[in-house]
Design an enzyme around this catalytic site. Structure first.
Site, short mmCIF file in Angstrom:
data_model
loop_
_atom_site.label_atom_id
_atom_site.label_comp_id
_atom_site.label_asym_id
_atom_site.label_seq_id
_atom_site.Cartn_x
_atom_site.Cartn_y
_atom_site.Cartn_z
N GLY A 68 0.83 -1.19 0.00
CA GLY A 68 0.00 0.00 0.00
C GLY A 68 0.86 1.23 0.00
CD GLU A 91 -1.91 2.40 -3.64
OE1 GLU A 91 -3.16 2.34 -3.60
OE2 GLU A 91 -1.21 2.57 -2.61
CB ILE A 92 -5.14 -1.82 -4.52
CG1 ILE A 92 -6.16 -2.72 -5.23
CG2 ILE A 92 -5.82 -0.76 -3.70
CD1 ILE A 92 -7.01 -3.53 -4.28
CG LEU A 151 5.24 2.71 5.90
CD1 LEU A 151 6.25 3.70 5.33
CD2 LEU A 151 5.73 2.16 7.23
CG ASP A 154 -8.78 1.88 5.10
OD1 ASP A 154 -9.23 2.33 6.17
OD2 ASP A 154 -9.45 1.79 4.05
CD GLU A 233 -0.36 12.73 -0.11
OE1 GLU A 233 -1.30 11.92 -0.11
OE2 GLU A 233 -0.06 13.43 -1.10
CD GLU A 234 -0.48 8.09 3.36
OE1 GLU A 234 0.77 8.19 3.29
OE2 GLU A 234 -1.18 7.61 2.44
#
Length: 262
Positions: A68, A91-92, A151, A154, A233-234
């Site tokens: 992810g 990454e989906i 990291l 969700d 980014e998160e």
């Protein structure tokens, strides 16, 4: 006519790199949906030369996997620090994975140094659009990875959606399969409940044992930990909002065997 910028100039790199605003996508995707995905029947069917052409003929395969990977912040941070280690993001989401692919291609171009015999930076990083919850063993052979990253996954807050969390007993068996003994799972989140969930499931699994941040730094893995904290980014968003980050790391171990004596 204005003077044309050379690739070595900072402004030129900025104009070549993809812009996130052109890759709009929902924040999360349902891992149980039937996404249109291409995946190999087994790792042996994968041609890694397509992903890492600079390493063609070396026989190398990915050792770091970012599950992810989002917009690729971790991969881009680690690639120059471990230039001989192949790294793969999974990454989906369609647009997000396309952004990372375009970002890597641009960085390979803008960072190229023709006079150098060594591969240019970012040749050791790539991405696949994939659902790791379903197809991870299709990409990685047994004991092939040295690091797995989860990291800011969700959190799936609702109880009925906890089955979609990326850390679960069933999935941990697959992570133990692809991670070699001594390899590390890195998890971080800004959600305390999710942190406790991931930590408790990893502690309960017999093939993983907790390893402290101090221990990892003493082992020379501080650069990886710094990137885990700050490169995504998160993670940057949490810092801007003054939030907490909860880190938990676990080492893949060999099972203890009971020796029967007569």
């Amino acid at each position: 006519m204005g003077k044309r910028k050379r690739l070595s100039e900072p402004g030129a790199q900025n104009t070549l790199l993809p812009q996130k605003k052109h890759y709009r996508q929902r924040a999360h995707a349902n891992p149980f949906s039937d996404h249109s995905l291409d995946y190999p029947a087994s790792p042996q069917e994968l041609d890694w030369n397509e992903h890492y052409p600079a390493f063609m003929g070396t026989g190398k395969t990915p050792e770091f996997a970012d599950i992810g990977c989002g917009f690729g912040g971790l991969l881009i941070s680690l690639a120059p620090l471990f230039p001989e280690t192949l790294m793969l993001g999974m990454e989906i989401r369609v647009q997000v994975s396309q952004y990372v692919q375009d970002r890597i291609a641009a960085l390979r171009t803008t960072s190229a140094t023709p006079s150098s015999l060594a591969p240019s930076p970012y040749q050791n990083v790539s991405i696949v659009r994939a659902n790791a919850m379903k197809f991870l063993p299709n990409f990685f052979p047994k004991h092939s990875l040295t690091a797995l990253f989860f990291l800011f996954p969700d959190p799936h807050f609702k109880s009925r959606k906890h089955k979609a969390r990326i850390i679960s007993p069933t999935l941990l068996a697959e992570y133990a399969y692809v991670l070699r003994p001594g390899g590390i799972i890195y998890t971080i989140t800004d959600v305390r409940d999710l942190h406790e969930w991931m930590k408790s499931h990893l502690e309960a699994f017999p093939l993983f044992e907790s390893v402290s941040e101090d221990t990892l730094r003493e082992q020379g893995l501080g650069q990886i930990l710094d990137a885990v904290y700050t490169s995504t980014e998160e993670g940057k968003k949490v810092e801007r909002n003054g939030g907490d980050k909860w880190l938990a790391c676990f080492k893949r171990i060999e099972p203890t065997r009971n020796v029967v004596t007569s």
